[in-house]
Design a protein around this motif. Structure first.
Motif, PDB file in Angstrom:
ATOM      1  N   VAL A  67       0.861  -1.061   0.045  1.00  0.00           N
ATOM      2  CA  VAL A  67      -0.012   0.033  -0.107  1.00  0.00           C
ATOM      3  C   VAL A  67       0.917   0.994   0.107  1.00  0.00           C
ATOM      4  N   GLY A  68       0.082   2.476  -0.321  1.00  0.00           N
ATOM      5  CA  GLY A  68       0.973   3.711  -0.187  1.00  0.00           C
ATOM      6  C   GLY A  68       1.129   4.283  -1.486  1.00  0.00           C
ATOM      7  N   ASN A  69       1.296   5.832  -1.253  1.00  0.00           N
ATOM      8  CA  ASN A  69       1.541   6.633  -2.532  1.00  0.00           C
ATOM      9  C   ASN A  69       2.529   6.163  -3.492  1.00  0.00           C
ATOM     10  N   PHE A  70       3.701   5.591  -2.884  1.00  0.00           N
ATOM     11  CA  PHE A  70       4.872   5.159  -3.835  1.00  0.00           C
ATOM     12  C   PHE A  70       4.209   4.111  -5.020  1.00  0.00           C
ATOM     13  N   LEU A  71       3.284   3.459  -4.722  1.00  0.00           N
ATOM     14  CA  LEU A  71       2.686   2.439  -5.579  1.00  0.00           C
ATOM     15  C   LEU A  71       1.265   2.936  -6.207  1.00  0.00           C
ATOM     16  N   ARG A  72       0.695   3.862  -5.708  1.00  0.00           N
ATOM     17  CA  ARG A  72      -0.619   4.417  -6.213  1.00  0.00           C
ATOM     18  C   ARG A  72      -0.765   4.506  -7.836  1.00  0.00           C
ATOM     19  N   HIS A  73       0.172   5.165  -8.277  1.00  0.00           N
ATOM     20  CA  HIS A  73       0.002   5.148  -9.832  1.00  0.00           C
ATOM     21  C   HIS A  73       1.346   4.760 -10.457  1.00  0.00           C
ATOM     22  N   GLY A 102      -5.174   4.834   0.383  1.00  0.00           N
ATOM     23  CA  GLY A 102      -4.868   5.951   0.835  1.00  0.00           C
ATOM     24  C   GLY A 102      -4.484   6.069   2.439  1.00  0.00           C
ATOM     25  N   TYR A 103      -5.283   5.667   3.340  1.00  0.00           N
ATOM     26  CA  TYR A 103      -5.312   5.952   4.351  1.00  0.00           C
ATOM     27  C   TYR A 103      -4.484   4.696   5.323  1.00  0.00           C
ATOM     28  N   PHE A 104      -4.119   3.652   4.707  1.00  0.00           N
ATOM     29  CA  PHE A 104      -3.767   2.354   5.537  1.00  0.00           C
ATOM     30  C   PHE A 104      -2.140   2.535   6.054  1.00  0.00           C
ATOM     31  N   GLY A 105      -1.467   3.561   5.804  1.00  0.00           N
ATOM     32  CA  GLY A 105      -0.236   4.186   6.687  1.00  0.00           C
ATOM     33  C   GLY A 105      -0.546   4.797   7.765  1.00  0.00           C
ATOM     34  N   ALA A 106      -1.556   5.594   7.631  1.00  0.00           N
ATOM     35  CA  ALA A 106      -1.973   6.355   8.811  1.00  0.00           C
ATOM     36  C   ALA A 106      -2.837   5.409   9.846  1.00  0.00           C
TER      37      ALA A 106
END
Length: 120
Positions: A67-73, A102-106
């Protein structure tokens, strides 16, 4: 590829991210910023994949969720992680990617802080 062939390594192996550079007299000649960025991206992604694989082995799980923004797109890294997990596990493990993460890190940080607070 010639340098890798001398070592008996296929060009698809993980160690080959910068393989073309070692084979040149002047590594910077003909190197574009895009080539360098892609090689670095693959190197970092392979490292993430290997660490994830080793942790999955430690915790005896066959599914690894990323998960996370690094992998989002970032389809390049998603494909590389899936390949790396499959490669190192010899097909025994699976890399999975969530669509709305989007919120899994938090959420993970929150849950960890709750466990830490309970331990005190």
């Amino acid at each position: 590829k010639d340098a890798l062939a001398k070592l008996g390594l296929p060009s698809s192996i993980v160690a080959s991210s910068f393989g073309k550079l070692v084979a040149k007299r002047d590594p910077a000649s003909g190197l574009t910023q895009e080539d360098l960025a892609r090689a670095l991206l693959l190197m970092v992604t392979n490292n993430i994949g290997q660490v994830a694989y080793l942790n999955a082995q430690l915790h005896n799980t066959s599914r690894i969720y990323f998960v996370g923004n690094f992998l989002r797109h970032n389809k390049i890294s998603q494909r590389r992680l899936a390949y790396a997990i499959n490669y190192w596990s010899k097909g025994e493990m699976e890399a999975l990617f969530l669509e709305h993460e989007g919120y899994f890190g938090a959420l993970g940080a929150f849950l960890l802080s709750q466990n830490t607070a309970m331990d005190e």
